[in-house]
Each structure stands twice: as C-alpha cells, then as structure tokens.
Design an enzyme around this catalytic site. Sequence first.
Site, PDB file in Angstrom:
ATOM      1  CD  GLU A 182      -3.451   7.451   5.654  1.00  0.00           C
ATOM      2  OE1 GLU A 182      -4.381   6.676   5.942  1.00  0.00           O
ATOM      3  OE2 GLU A 182      -2.268   7.079   5.554  1.00  0.00           O
ATOM      4  CD  GLU A 225      -2.644   1.201   2.612  1.00  0.00           C
ATOM      5  OE1 GLU A 225      -3.046   0.086   3.018  1.00  0.00           O
ATOM      6  OE2 GLU A 225      -2.913   2.271   3.189  1.00  0.00           O
TER       7      GLU A 225
END
Length: 320
Positions: free
Chosen positions: A139, A134
Amino acid sequence: MRFSVHSVSLWLCAIPFLSLVGAQQYVLHHLFDHTNFFDEFSFFSEPDPTRGVQRYVSAFEANAVDLAGFANDAVFLGVDYTTPGPWRRSVRVTSNTAYDSGLFIADIAHMPTSSCGVWPAFWMFGPQWPYDGEIDIIEGVNTQDKNKVTLHTGPGCSITNEGTVASTTLKETNCNAGDAYLGCTQATASNDNYGDGFNDIGGGVYAIQWTDEHISVWFFPRGRIPDNVESDSPDPSAWGPALARFNGGEECHLPDHFKKQSLVFNIALCGEWAGRVWGDNAECSALAPTCDEWVADNPDAFAEAYWLINSVRIFQAHEA
C-alpha cells in the site's frame, strides 16, 4: 501500454492437493492465475468507502473497456487513462473465498506506478471492520517509493516486530491507533518493493504467513526468488527475517482480531489518503491545486497505473 489486453475468457482449473512429508507442511489449497482468476474474484462496484474519485466498475464494464483481462499470460487490472472528467473508472476485485490463516504467495509482475493521485493496495479484510481485522500487504500513495505494511484491528491488539529485518521501521505498535484508521505500521527501506522501483526489476513475490502467533510479510525481488518460495512445498522457516513481522501474544491474541479475510486488489485515486496528503507533496501539489482536479484533467497520467498478476497461491498448514 506495451501490450494489448485480452478480454476475459473463463474456465475452471482443478487444483490437486499435495502429499507432503514432515511434522508440519504447507499444502496447496488454491491457485489463482490467468486460467481461473475471474472465476474466483468478484468485482466491487459500489461507492468507494475511502471516498476516492475513481468509480469502481462491474466485471462486464471492466472487460468491455479493457480495464480487466489478460496480458502476457498474467491477470491485468487497470485504470481508464483515455477519458477526461471526474469519477475515473477503475477496478477493485475481492476473492470469493475467505481465510482464517495460511500462507499466501503472490507473484506480481507490475503494480501501479509511484504517481500523483494513485493509491494502490493488495490487502485482506474481514467482514466486520475493524473487529475482524485488515492486513495491508502492499500500500502507498502518490510518489511514495517504499512499501508500508499495516494491520488494522479493533481495540486490544498491540504487537511487537521481533523477526523483522533491521532496515524496516516499526511506526506504531497499537493496531487500533486512530480508531483503527491508522493501525500499526511498519515502513520498509528498499525502493525495489513498491511502485516504480518494483516495476523496474520486473516485480517479484510477496509472501504472507498468517498463524495464531504472528503475521509475517516477505518480499523477494525478481531474479532473487528462492526455489523454496516457488516450490509446491514452501517453507517460511528457511526464508530468514521477514520484511515486516507482527507478533501477537499477551497484548494481542491474533485469532480474536483477524477472521474470515478476503484478498483484494484495487486502484483508488485521491480519497482519504492520497487526496488528504496532496498538499504535503511538493511534486504533486505543483501539478494542480487538488488531487481531484489532477485526476479529472489528466487521464494519460494513469497509463501505468495497473496490476499485472502472474499468480496467487494459498497454502494451508497440514499435520503430516
């Protein structure tokens, strides 16, 4: 919001391949923008794996209630900011195409604000988590005002960050830290690359170069985007140090850990990160005892929790 969201109208756009000269060039492989974005991305409407209090909706529902569409010739993805109650409607979209390497250039005009309860992300992931990897490009949670870039893998991947700008801090080298839930993170230092600061300057461009040797992320603020980045033949070697560079090598053979990555834009609320750290944030915890209560009782707090995406371009390396 200061614009109206137009419902989704779908049509296809042919993407030409470019003829480039040189030893190794990047060739345009995909262009996603307002002409074809919703043909090329699928809506995720299953229960949230991160246990957020949002309910991800289907394409039909998102279009019907103006949570997905077009605004200012850009792609709009938002959150329900009018309906009280739990399980606030939100959007998560995943690219139909998966990638094993490439250069990904995303021009983003607006991202969800640095607001209590909000957990936005622009990321990539493989089909078997965490073993196929990932890549968290953008974020953060709650009132965070600087981006964190993180990789998550199975065991056996430790990275270095040579080639990263000096202001970015490497927090963890083991990308399987916390059984991959923590991963290897680099914390950036500028507040123009995330949330409110990002939106104040009209956004900018994130570029991700993924090779067998490294995964590198750059950010170029609006008004300071090099011509080379916006051209049909971008050259990362001309961009200088990355905002965050993750080098593989003997401690991490990247092709073993990152495979078949799909692109994702989503807006989560509370959940395993934003909700878990709610009590650690004085500004947020003063609003309500829990993140879940705040989200349920204050829909208008999420009026600015939206993505506005001008384009995402994907290039593949080509030997001339």
